[in-house]
Design a protein around this motif. Structure first.
Motif, PDB file in Angstrom:
ATOM      1  N   ILE A 232      -2.212 -16.356  12.539  1.00 44.58           N
ATOM      2  CA  ILE A 232      -1.700 -17.399  12.617  1.00 44.58           C
ATOM      3  C   ILE A 232      -0.436 -17.536  13.328  1.00 44.58           C
ATOM      4  O   ILE A 232      -0.011 -18.500  13.993  1.00 44.58           O
ATOM      5  CB  ILE A 232      -1.441 -18.271  11.089  1.00 44.58           C
ATOM      6  N   ALA A 233       0.521 -16.430  13.215  1.00 45.48           N
ATOM      7  CA  ALA A 233       1.838 -16.497  13.821  1.00 45.48           C
ATOM      8  C   ALA A 233       1.523 -16.225  15.546  1.00 45.48           C
ATOM      9  O   ALA A 233       2.211 -17.075  16.399  1.00 45.48           O
ATOM     10  CB  ALA A 233       2.610 -15.351  13.489  1.00 45.48           C
TER      11      ALA A 233
ATOM     12  N   TYR B 136       8.935 -14.545  12.790  1.00 42.49           N
ATOM     13  CA  TYR B 136       8.084 -13.796  11.607  1.00 42.49           C
ATOM     14  C   TYR B 136       8.940 -12.920  10.704  1.00 42.49           C
ATOM     15  O   TYR B 136       9.639 -11.972  11.251  1.00 42.49           O
ATOM     16  CB  TYR B 136       6.830 -13.294  12.191  1.00 42.49           C
ATOM     17  N   VAL B 137       9.494 -13.137   9.613  1.00 42.33           N
ATOM     18  CA  VAL B 137      10.054 -12.555   8.859  1.00 42.33           C
ATOM     19  C   VAL B 137       9.512 -11.409   8.017  1.00 42.33           C
ATOM     20  O   VAL B 137       8.636 -11.965   6.971  1.00 42.33           O
ATOM     21  CB  VAL B 137      10.937 -13.549   7.758  1.00 42.33           C
TER      22      VAL B 137
ATOM     23  N   VAL C  40      13.419  -8.213  16.642  1.00 43.63           N
ATOM     24  CA  VAL C  40      12.413  -7.484  17.439  1.00 43.63           C
ATOM     25  C   VAL C  40      11.721  -8.587  18.373  1.00 43.63           C
ATOM     26  O   VAL C  40      10.936  -9.431  17.693  1.00 43.63           O
ATOM     27  CB  VAL C  40      11.577  -6.438  17.007  1.00 43.63           C
ATOM     28  N   LYS C  41      11.653  -8.602  19.610  1.00 43.05           N
ATOM     29  CA  LYS C  41      10.841  -9.521  20.274  1.00 43.05           C
ATOM     30  C   LYS C  41       9.228  -8.953  20.471  1.00 43.05           C
ATOM     31  O   LYS C  41       9.324  -7.864  21.003  1.00 43.05           O
ATOM     32  CB  LYS C  41      11.200 -10.018  21.657  1.00 43.05           C
ATOM     33  N   ILE C  42       8.390  -9.535  19.831  1.00 43.23           N
ATOM     34  CA  ILE C  42       6.987  -9.005  19.800  1.00 43.23           C
ATOM     35  C   ILE C  42       6.362  -9.468  21.210  1.00 43.23           C
ATOM     36  O   ILE C  42       5.578  -8.818  21.820  1.00 43.23           O
ATOM     37  CB  ILE C  42       6.067  -9.832  18.611  1.00 43.23           C
ATOM     38  N   GLU C  43       6.461 -10.799  21.629  1.00 39.77           N
ATOM     39  CA  GLU C  43       5.998 -11.266  22.804  1.00 39.77           C
ATOM     40  C   GLU C  43       6.529 -12.535  23.135  1.00 39.77           C
ATOM     41  O   GLU C  43       7.475 -13.126  22.255  1.00 39.77           O
ATOM     42  CB  GLU C  43       4.386 -11.463  23.007  1.00 39.77           C
ATOM     43  N   ASP C  44       6.226 -13.364  24.286  1.00 38.31           N
ATOM     44  CA  ASP C  44       6.910 -14.621  24.477  1.00 38.31           C
ATOM     45  C   ASP C  44       6.582 -15.446  23.444  1.00 38.31           C
ATOM     46  O   ASP C  44       5.602 -15.608  22.759  1.00 38.31           O
ATOM     47  CB  ASP C  44       6.195 -15.192  25.738  1.00 38.31           C
ATOM     48  N   ASN C  45       7.847 -15.973  22.836  1.00 34.55           N
ATOM     49  CA  ASN C  45       7.871 -16.966  21.762  1.00 34.55           C
ATOM     50  C   ASN C  45       7.596 -16.554  20.445  1.00 34.55           C
ATOM     51  O   ASN C  45       7.627 -17.220  19.367  1.00 34.55           O
ATOM     52  CB  ASN C  45       6.705 -18.106  22.078  1.00 34.55           C
ATOM     53  N   LEU C  46       7.536 -15.046  20.244  1.00 35.56           N
ATOM     54  CA  LEU C  46       7.264 -14.620  18.915  1.00 35.56           C
ATOM     55  C   LEU C  46       8.460 -13.602  18.562  1.00 35.56           C
ATOM     56  O   LEU C  46       8.376 -12.619  19.536  1.00 35.56           O
ATOM     57  CB  LEU C  46       5.807 -14.146  18.873  1.00 35.56           C
ATOM     58  N   TRP C  47       9.010 -13.636  17.715  1.00 43.27           N
ATOM     59  CA  TRP C  47      10.159 -12.628  17.227  1.00 43.27           C
ATOM     60  C   TRP C  47       9.913 -12.232  15.776  1.00 43.27           C
ATOM     61  O   TRP C  47       9.337 -12.797  15.052  1.00 43.27           O
ATOM     62  CB  TRP C  47      11.415 -13.001  17.499  1.00 43.27           C
ATOM     63  N   ASN C  48      10.130 -10.827  15.385  1.00 47.13           N
ATOM     64  CA  ASN C  48      10.009 -10.393  14.096  1.00 47.13           C
ATOM     65  C   ASN C  48      11.475  -9.943  13.755  1.00 47.13           C
ATOM     66  O   ASN C  48      12.034  -9.409  14.363  1.00 47.13           O
ATOM     67  CB  ASN C  48       8.883  -9.185  14.174  1.00 47.13           C
TER      68      ASN C  48
ATOM     69  N   ILE D 275      17.752 -14.843   6.882  1.00 49.87           N
ATOM     70  CA  ILE D 275      16.699 -15.562   7.743  1.00 49.87           C
ATOM     71  C   ILE D 275      17.834 -16.538   8.716  1.00 49.87           C
ATOM     72  O   ILE D 275      17.599 -16.644   9.734  1.00 49.87           O
ATOM     73  CB  ILE D 275      15.888 -16.425   6.903  1.00 49.87           C
ATOM     74  N   ARG D 276      18.964 -16.747   7.788  1.00 49.13           N
ATOM     75  CA  ARG D 276      19.726 -17.998   8.547  1.00 49.13           C
ATOM     76  C   ARG D 276      20.349 -17.207   9.767  1.00 49.13           C
ATOM     77  O   ARG D 276      20.656 -17.937  10.796  1.00 49.13           O
ATOM     78  CB  ARG D 276      20.834 -18.285   7.801  1.00 49.13           C
ATOM     79  N   LYS D 277      20.716 -16.076   9.590  1.00 45.71           N
ATOM     80  CA  LYS D 277      21.518 -15.420  10.808  1.00 45.71           C
ATOM     81  C   LYS D 277      20.542 -15.426  11.877  1.00 45.71           C
ATOM     82  O   LYS D 277      21.033 -15.666  13.182  1.00 45.71           O
ATOM     83  CB  LYS D 277      21.881 -13.876  10.272  1.00 45.71           C
ATOM     84  N   ALA D 278      19.245 -14.911  11.791  1.00 42.93           N
ATOM     85  CA  ALA D 278      18.409 -14.968  12.771  1.00 42.93           C
ATOM     86  C   ALA D 278      18.163 -16.024  13.367  1.00 42.93           C
ATOM     87  O   ALA D 278      18.107 -16.342  14.589  1.00 42.93           O
ATOM     88  CB  ALA D 278      16.883 -14.215  12.261  1.00 42.93           C
TER      89      ALA D 278
END
Length: 401
Positions: free
Chosen positions: A26-27, A38-39, A72-80, A114-117
């Motif tokens: 879904i992410a 994505y946390v 960590v950047k997973i791909e465009d528009n998606l971070w972990n 989460i707030r920091k990210a």
């Protein structure tokens, strides 16, 4: 469509766990048109003590100590993001007031990470997507103040002892205070609707590429000497999910059929009388890439679920996998299986199963195979997320009105 929004996902499964999950798929689908964070679940004290030498725990310790970057950047528009705080292990505490007090502290630590990210990535007016995380994320709506909060129900968690004691009170409260709830089965949508009228069935996505690929007519070596007709099941053999006596009865009443079970066994299956029945064949666990070859040689596929709180609301992805290969399927009738009713044979007991397997063997045809494949092809992650967007838009429109 929901586009150009910032979405924060919390849930049960960290991104760095290799097995797939609904939430990760879904992410990925969300990130095609939105920014997604994505946390990972936060490291808890007991896991730290028990598994501190494992690489995944050492990585989390390093991030908590500030030695590594947690985003960590997973791909465009998606971070972990790896949370940079440890939470306490509190589920063993039976006093509800004490548990709730400590759970507020855990939630505050989690929300702080989460707030920091969120701040670092510049996210604004976030949509909070909670994948069945009823304890660690119970207070996140209050602490993060998202524009929309969503609770995603994909399993009936309260059937599991770990979640039951505190969850029987907390999950209904979390469902009620969420802006909307979504579920991957009609059973779970109805369960959520008891506490929140904004509860929606959104279907289920599946990755069916390996099952829709053209199959070579190569019978697996360990199947070549098993006589047909072949009545097969592929998946984990767990007594809490599958009906051992049902399988035994089918095999004993139809000794001319070969019942083929592909998958790892739990202890109850290993000790069961199924191993003494000559026409039941245990093939053991197989690499995922080889499973289509086994399904391909089955004449009829089974999903012999036992009906209990664990299974009644469960969406059985294996049905889509069977249907994607055009196979006739005989399965236990449940509320969730009603969505497959036009393309499967649904029974309640051994007599039903035997009659329906015989019917499936006689009726199978190229036309029915094509219809099954077409139906399974509609269960994509794109369609699943489109339904989630519809649910979000319903809330937005109501607020506007």
């Amino acid at each position: 469509m929901v586009t150009n929004r910032d979405i924060v996902i919390v849930g049960q499964q960290p991104w760095d766990v290799e097995i797939g999950s609904n939430c990760k798929n879904i992410a990925l689908e969300f990130s095609k048109n939105n920014r997604v964070l994505y946390v990972n679940s936060p490291l808890d004290r007991i896991t730290l003590l028990r598994h501190k030498h494992e690489d995944r725990i050492q990585k989390r310790i390093s991030i908590i100590k500030g030695k590594e970057e947690g985003i960590v950047k997973i791909e465009d528009n998606l971070w972990n993001v790896y949370p940079d705080k440890i939470i306490e292990s509190i589920n063993w505490i039976k006093s509800k007031p004490v548990f709730n007090f400590l759970n507020k502290i855990n939630n505050s630590r989690f929300a702080s990470s989460i707030r920091k990210a969120i701040k670092k990535l510049g996210f604004k007016d976030v949509i909070l997507f909670n994948d069945n995380d009823m304890f660690r994320s119970f207070y996140l709506k209050d602490l993060l103040k998202p524009s929309i909060s969503m609770y995603y129900s994909r399993d009936y968690m309260l059937a599991v002892d770990y979640w039951k004691f505190h969850g029987e009170k907390l999950e209904p409260q979390l469902i009620a205070k969420s802006d909307l709830c979504i579920a991957n089965s009609t059973y779970l949508a109805n369960y959520c609707r008891q506490y929140n009228p904004h509860s929606y069935y959104v279907g289920q996505g599946c990755e069916l590429d390996i099952f829709t690929a053209k199959q070579e007519n190569n019978t697996p070596a360990d199947m070549k000497n098993i006589p047909g007709p072949l009545i097969g099941y592929v998946g984990a053999l767990q007594h809490i999910r599958l009906d051992i006596e049902l399988l035994a009865t089918i095999a004993e009443r139809r000794p001319g059929w070969s019942i083929v079970l592909v998958g790892p066994e739990d202890n109850e299956f290993k000790a069961s009388r199924l191993h003494a029945i000559k026409n039941i064949h245990f093939m053991g666990a197989k690499p995922p890439a080889t499973l289509p070859a086994y399904i391909n040689v089955f004449d009829v596929c089974l999903n012999p679920q036992i009906v209990n709180q664990v299974t009644i609301g469960n969406y059985p992805r294996k049905i889509d996998e069977y249907l994607a290969m055009g196979k006739p399927v005989v399965a236990t009738a449940t509320d969730t299986m009603s969505i497959f009713a036009d393309h499967t044979y649904l029974g309640k007991n051994a007599e039903d199963y035997i009659m329906l397997i015989e019917k499936a063997l006689k009726e199978n045809s190229p036309t029915l195979q094509a219809e099954r494949k077409a139906f399974a092809s509609t269960h994509t992650w794109e369609n699943n997320v489109r339904e989630i967007y519809k649910a979000i838009n319903n809330i937005v429109q109501e607020r506007g009105a």
